[in-house]
Design an enzyme around this catalytic site. Structure first.
Site, PDB file in Angstrom:
ATOM      1  N   GLU A 147       0.828  -1.217   0.000  1.00 55.23           N
ATOM      2  CA  GLU A 147       0.000   0.000   0.000  1.00 55.23           C
ATOM      3  C   GLU A 147       0.858   1.261   0.000  1.00 55.23           C
ATOM      4  OE1 GLU A 147      -4.174   0.250   1.123  1.00 55.23           O
ATOM      5  OE2 GLU A 147      -3.653  -1.023   2.832  1.00 55.23           O
ATOM      6  N   ASP A 187       0.986  -8.493   3.087  1.00 54.67           N
ATOM      7  CA  ASP A 187      -0.346  -8.400   3.684  1.00 54.67           C
ATOM      8  C   ASP A 187      -1.230  -9.408   2.958  1.00 54.67           C
ATOM      9  OD1 ASP A 187      -2.880  -7.813   4.522  1.00 54.67           O
ATOM     10  OD2 ASP A 187      -2.796  -5.679   4.021  1.00 54.67           O
ATOM     11  N   TYR A 192       0.554  -7.998  -1.844  1.00 55.50           N
ATOM     12  CA  TYR A 192      -0.586  -7.324  -1.221  1.00 55.50           C
ATOM     13  C   TYR A 192      -1.854  -8.005  -1.737  1.00 55.50           C
ATOM     14  CZ  TYR A 192      -3.959  -3.731   0.067  1.00 55.50           C
ATOM     15  OH  TYR A 192      -5.051  -3.072   0.580  1.00 55.50           O
ATOM     16  N   ASN A 250      -4.214 -10.425   4.024  1.00 58.08           N
ATOM     17  CA  ASN A 250      -5.630 -10.107   4.251  1.00 58.08           C
ATOM     18  C   ASN A 250      -6.463 -11.317   4.654  1.00 58.08           C
ATOM     19  OD1 ASN A 250      -6.462  -7.340   4.238  1.00 58.08           O
ATOM     20  ND2 ASN A 250      -5.711  -7.188   2.139  1.00 58.08           N
ATOM     21  N   ASP A 277      -2.131   1.481   9.899  1.00 60.00           N
ATOM     22  CA  ASP A 277      -2.978   0.568  10.680  1.00 60.00           C
ATOM     23  C   ASP A 277      -2.341  -0.823  10.824  1.00 60.00           C
ATOM     24  OD1 ASP A 277      -3.448   0.429   7.931  1.00 60.00           O
ATOM     25  OD2 ASP A 277      -5.603   0.117   8.115  1.00 60.00           O
TER      26      ASP A 277
END
Length: 256
Positions: free
Chosen positions: A34, A145, A104, A147, A245
């Site tokens: 990101e 990441d 990602y 997710n 975050d």
DNA sequence: ATGGTAGAAACTCTA
């Protein structure tokens, strides 16, 4: 080799945190997600001044992945070969004899949505590609990441999250199929504190209340898993003003 | 009760 992953949620906004963190932890390789910037606005000069080479696969506003390294990297690919994807979610490079992949994985938005379907298809393409990568590169590290929280112990409140995005069974099965290609989840090679998470929603004081998920992973090939000496989540940057975050995850590899 | 926050960008989408 110290190798790390960090979803920075805008590299432009987080650059001061990143530079401080590079100085404090001195990783050899860092996978970023990101970055949310195009290659033209990637802060290569600032990173170079901090002692890091960089390869970027950028995109305006959304997504964007990078690999930072102290040694000169050789780019392997941007995106998953043979998987058409308008979104910048993968970059791979060779650094000091290790093939490093920064990923990602799509968020998926909500179970059953179009974006959820895209997430599952994306995972399938990732698993197929990594099978060929692993066959060709014994020293393979896939960080990023994902997710998906792999298990209930990676979720602050499994009951509240049951069946939801990041936790649903099809997502977990898709992640398991990636891991089953032949990787180890580096974090679980070691005894870890309970309630170890890497992401906390900005809302509702989730970080303060330890309401998080462990969705940022380091997947290591057997050769690298055997060389892995530690895998830790660094909570310090999440405590700063205006944080990402996500927290960074750091692995130490004893390479010969 | 479907909230809340953050980032990029442009009055909305994504996470």
């Amino acid at each position: 080799m110290k190798i790390a992953t960090w979803n920075v949620n805008s590299l432009r906004v987080r650059l001061p945190h990143l530079l401080d963190w590079l100085a404090a932890r001195a990783p050899d390789v860092v996978c970023l997600q990101e970055t949310k910037c195009e290659d033209a606005t990637f802060p290569a000069a600032e990173l170079r001044s901090a002692g890091y080479c960089a390869l970027h696969h950028g995109q305006r506003s959304y997504n964007g992945v990078a690999i930072l390294s102290r040694s000169e990297p050789r780019v392997a690919c941007r995106g998953i070969p043979a998987f058409a994807d308008e979104q910048s979610r993968v970059i791979a490079a060779d650094v000091d004899g290790v093939r490093v992949v920064s990923v990602y994985v799509p968020n998926g938005q909500s179970v059953g949505s179009d974006k959820y379907g895209y997430k599952l298809r994306w995972f399938e393409a990732l698993a197929a590609w990594l099978a060929t990568e692993l066959a060709a590169h014994p020293n393979l590290a896939v960080l990023g990441d994902f997710n998906v929280a792999p298990e209930d112990r990676d979720v602050h409140d499994p009951l509240a999250w049951e069946g939801k995005i990041h936790v649903s069974e099809p997502e977990r099965e898709a992640l398991r199929r990636v891991v089953a290609v032949g990787f180890a989840d580096a974090f679980r090679l070691f005894e870890q504190p309970e309630k170890s998470f890497t992401w906390w929603d900005y809302r509702m004081g989730a970080f303060r209340r330890k309401m998080g998920l462990r969705i940022d992973l380091a997947l290591l090939s057997p050769a690298l898993a055997g060389a892995c000496r530690s895998c830790t989540i660094d909570l310090a940057p999440r405590k700063l003003e205006r944080p990402s975050d996500h927290a960074p995850v750091l692995c130490e590899l004893a390479l010969g």
